[in-house]
Design a protein around this motif. Structure first.
Motif, PDB file in Angstrom:
ATOM      1  N   ASP A 191       1.060  -1.612   0.016  1.00 23.80           N
ATOM      2  CA  ASP A 191       0.152   0.349  -0.113  1.00 23.80           C
ATOM      3  C   ASP A 191       0.818   1.160   0.093  1.00 23.80           C
ATOM      4  O   ASP A 191       2.135   1.025   0.611  1.00 23.80           O
ATOM      5  CB  ASP A 191      -0.857   0.099   0.871  1.00 23.80           C
ATOM      6  CG  ASP A 191      -2.272  -0.905   1.146  1.00 23.80           C
ATOM      7  OD1 ASP A 191      -2.777  -0.771   1.606  1.00 23.80           O
ATOM      8  OD2 ASP A 191      -2.071  -2.212   0.087  1.00 23.80           O
ATOM      9  N   MET A 192       0.356   2.195  -0.793  1.00 24.38           N
ATOM     10  CA  MET A 192       1.590   3.713  -0.629  1.00 24.38           C
ATOM     11  C   MET A 192       0.224   4.748   0.359  1.00 24.38           C
ATOM     12  O   MET A 192      -0.767   4.332  -0.107  1.00 24.38           O
ATOM     13  CB  MET A 192       1.474   4.154  -2.137  1.00 24.38           C
ATOM     14  CG  MET A 192       2.428   2.852  -2.841  1.00 24.38           C
ATOM     15  SD  MET A 192       3.918   2.711  -2.417  1.00 24.38           S
ATOM     16  CE  MET A 192       4.780   4.539  -2.306  1.00 24.38           C
ATOM     17  N   GLY A 193       0.648   5.576   0.540  1.00 21.99           N
ATOM     18  CA  GLY A 193       0.137   6.631   0.869  1.00 21.99           C
ATOM     19  C   GLY A 193       0.568   8.069   0.892  1.00 21.99           C
ATOM     20  O   GLY A 193       2.098   8.195   0.901  1.00 21.99           O
ATOM     21  N   TRP A 194       0.176   9.013   1.748  1.00 22.60           N
ATOM     22  CA  TRP A 194       0.277  10.648   1.174  1.00 22.60           C
ATOM     23  C   TRP A 194       0.005  11.116   3.506  1.00 22.60           C
ATOM     24  O   TRP A 194      -0.560  10.532   3.593  1.00 22.60           O
ATOM     25  CB  TRP A 194      -0.330  11.030   0.519  1.00 22.60           C
ATOM     26  CG  TRP A 194      -0.029  11.611  -0.660  1.00 22.60           C
ATOM     27  CD1 TRP A 194      -0.246  10.470  -1.472  1.00 22.60           C
ATOM     28  CD2 TRP A 194       1.368  11.734  -1.323  1.00 22.60           C
ATOM     29  NE1 TRP A 194       0.417  10.763  -2.744  1.00 22.60           N
ATOM     30  CE2 TRP A 194       1.245  11.001  -2.748  1.00 22.60           C
ATOM     31  CE3 TRP A 194       2.610  12.805  -0.807  1.00 22.60           C
ATOM     32  CZ2 TRP A 194       2.731  11.797  -3.724  1.00 22.60           C
ATOM     33  CZ3 TRP A 194       3.190  12.723  -1.743  1.00 22.60           C
ATOM     34  CH2 TRP A 194       3.817  13.326  -3.019  1.00 22.60           C
ATOM     35  N   PHE A 195       0.944  11.285   4.078  1.00 20.56           N
ATOM     36  CA  PHE A 195       0.696  12.172   5.270  1.00 20.56           C
ATOM     37  C   PHE A 195       1.685  13.561   4.552  1.00 20.56           C
ATOM     38  O   PHE A 195       1.824  14.300   3.704  1.00 20.56           O
ATOM     39  CB  PHE A 195       2.183  11.852   6.283  1.00 20.56           C
ATOM     40  CG  PHE A 195       1.391  10.733   6.846  1.00 20.56           C
ATOM     41  CD1 PHE A 195       1.207   9.321   6.134  1.00 20.56           C
ATOM     42  CD2 PHE A 195       0.878  10.618   8.017  1.00 20.56           C
ATOM     43  CE1 PHE A 195       0.879   8.155   6.654  1.00 20.56           C
ATOM     44  CE2 PHE A 195       0.274   9.360   8.587  1.00 20.56           C
ATOM     45  CZ  PHE A 195       0.577   8.646   8.056  1.00 20.56           C
ATOM     46  N   ARG A 196       1.375  14.575   5.583  1.00 13.85           N
ATOM     47  CA  ARG A 196       1.465  16.318   5.435  1.00 13.85           C
ATOM     48  C   ARG A 196       1.703  16.585   6.908  1.00 13.85           C
ATOM     49  O   ARG A 196       1.012  16.164   8.210  1.00 13.85           O
ATOM     50  CB  ARG A 196       0.257  16.877   4.970  1.00 13.85           C
ATOM     51  CG  ARG A 196      -1.018  17.805   6.356  1.00 13.85           C
ATOM     52  CD  ARG A 196      -1.723  17.546   4.647  1.00 13.85           C
ATOM     53  NE  ARG A 196      -3.507  17.574   5.586  1.00 13.85           N
ATOM     54  CZ  ARG A 196      -4.354  18.650   4.933  1.00 13.85           C
ATOM     55  NH1 ARG A 196      -4.137  19.272   3.108  1.00 13.85           N
ATOM     56  NH2 ARG A 196      -5.497  18.343   5.939  1.00 13.85           N
ATOM     57  N   GLN A 197       2.452  17.992   7.326  1.00 15.80           N
ATOM     58  CA  GLN A 197       3.291  17.995   8.280  1.00 15.80           C
ATOM     59  C   GLN A 197       3.675  19.479   8.234  1.00 15.80           C
ATOM     60  O   GLN A 197       3.717  19.726   7.408  1.00 15.80           O
ATOM     61  CB  GLN A 197       4.732  17.538   8.922  1.00 15.80           C
ATOM     62  CG  GLN A 197       4.722  18.131  10.439  1.00 15.80           C
ATOM     63  CD  GLN A 197       5.948  17.323  11.021  1.00 15.80           C
ATOM     64  OE1 GLN A 197       6.608  16.692  10.135  1.00 15.80           O
ATOM     65  NE2 GLN A 197       5.544  17.857  12.635  1.00 15.80           N
ATOM     66  N   ALA A 198       2.161  19.949   8.520  1.00 18.92           N
ATOM     67  CA  ALA A 198       1.980  22.021   8.640  1.00 18.92           C
ATOM     68  C   ALA A 198       2.475  22.665   9.618  1.00 18.92           C
ATOM     69  O   ALA A 198       3.527  21.543  10.770  1.00 18.92           O
ATOM     70  CB  ALA A 198       0.638  22.332   8.935  1.00 18.92           C
ATOM     71  N   PRO A 199       3.471  23.327   9.799  1.00 23.31           N
ATOM     72  CA  PRO A 199       4.122  24.197  10.582  1.00 23.31           C
ATOM     73  C   PRO A 199       3.538  23.923  11.809  1.00 23.31           C
ATOM     74  O   PRO A 199       2.639  24.249  11.850  1.00 23.31           O
ATOM     75  CB  PRO A 199       4.708  25.771   9.940  1.00 23.31           C
ATOM     76  CG  PRO A 199       3.961  25.273   8.800  1.00 23.31           C
ATOM     77  CD  PRO A 199       3.258  24.424   8.436  1.00 23.31           C
ATOM     78  N   GLY A 200       4.455  23.809  12.851  1.00 22.47           N
ATOM     79  CA  GLY A 200       4.002  23.327  14.333  1.00 22.47           C
ATOM     80  C   GLY A 200       2.354  22.822  14.386  1.00 22.47           C
ATOM     81  O   GLY A 200       2.329  22.933  16.181  1.00 22.47           O
ATOM     82  N   LYS A 201       2.839  21.951  13.756  1.00 24.40           N
ATOM     83  CA  LYS A 201       2.008  20.552  13.923  1.00 24.40           C
ATOM     84  C   LYS A 201       2.168  19.606  13.513  1.00 24.40           C
ATOM     85  O   LYS A 201       2.999  18.716  13.307  1.00 24.40           O
ATOM     86  CB  LYS A 201       0.182  21.114  13.147  1.00 24.40           C
ATOM     87  CG  LYS A 201      -0.515  22.579  13.233  1.00 24.40           C
ATOM     88  CD  LYS A 201      -1.896  22.938  12.742  1.00 24.40           C
ATOM     89  CE  LYS A 201      -2.291  23.425  12.375  1.00 24.40           C
ATOM     90  NZ  LYS A 201      -3.826  23.473  11.172  1.00 24.40           N
TER      91      LYS A 201
END
Length: 117
Positions: free
Chosen positions: A32-42
């Motif tokens: 399986d493949m995926g995407w994550f994200r990280q916003a500033p300060g989160k």
């Protein structure tokens, strides 16, 4: 598997971007493949996931209906089509692979997405 994400950039709110992730390694089609994200300060958060054949997809509620994940096993590529982008989508986006439970063992280097309001 090694992952290389691309396609990030600066876009106005309401616009679209398409992220791409190139994977190397013989195990791509078995993961399986995926995407994550990280916003500033989160904290880093899950965005989307696609099954081995591409037939099953899962999305975070915050992106459902706006983002579409897909894969091309012949090219070892995973994509994230992002439409109706909002300022809150601003983050570094990471391509991931090789899930074990809720943990993902392979992470790409990240690509920056900035949405101007």
């Amino acid at each position: 598997v090694q992952l290389q994400a691309s396609g990030g950039g600066l876009v106005q709110a309401g616009g679209s971007l398409r992220l791409a992730c190139a994977a190397s390694g013989r195990t791509f089609s078995s993961s399986d493949m995926g995407w994550f994200r990280q916003a500033p300060g989160k904290e880093r958060e899950f965005v989307a996931r696609v099954g081995k054949s591409g037939g099953s997809t899962y999305y975070a509620d915050s992106v459902k209906g706006r983002f579409t994940i897909s894969r091309d096993n012949a090219k070892n590529m995973v994509y994230l089509q992002m439409n109706s982008l909002q300022h809150e989508d601003t983050a570094v986006y990471y391509c991931v692979a090789d899930p074990v439970g809720r943990r993902w063992n392979a992470w790409g280097q990240g690509t920056q997405v900035t949405v101007s309001s």
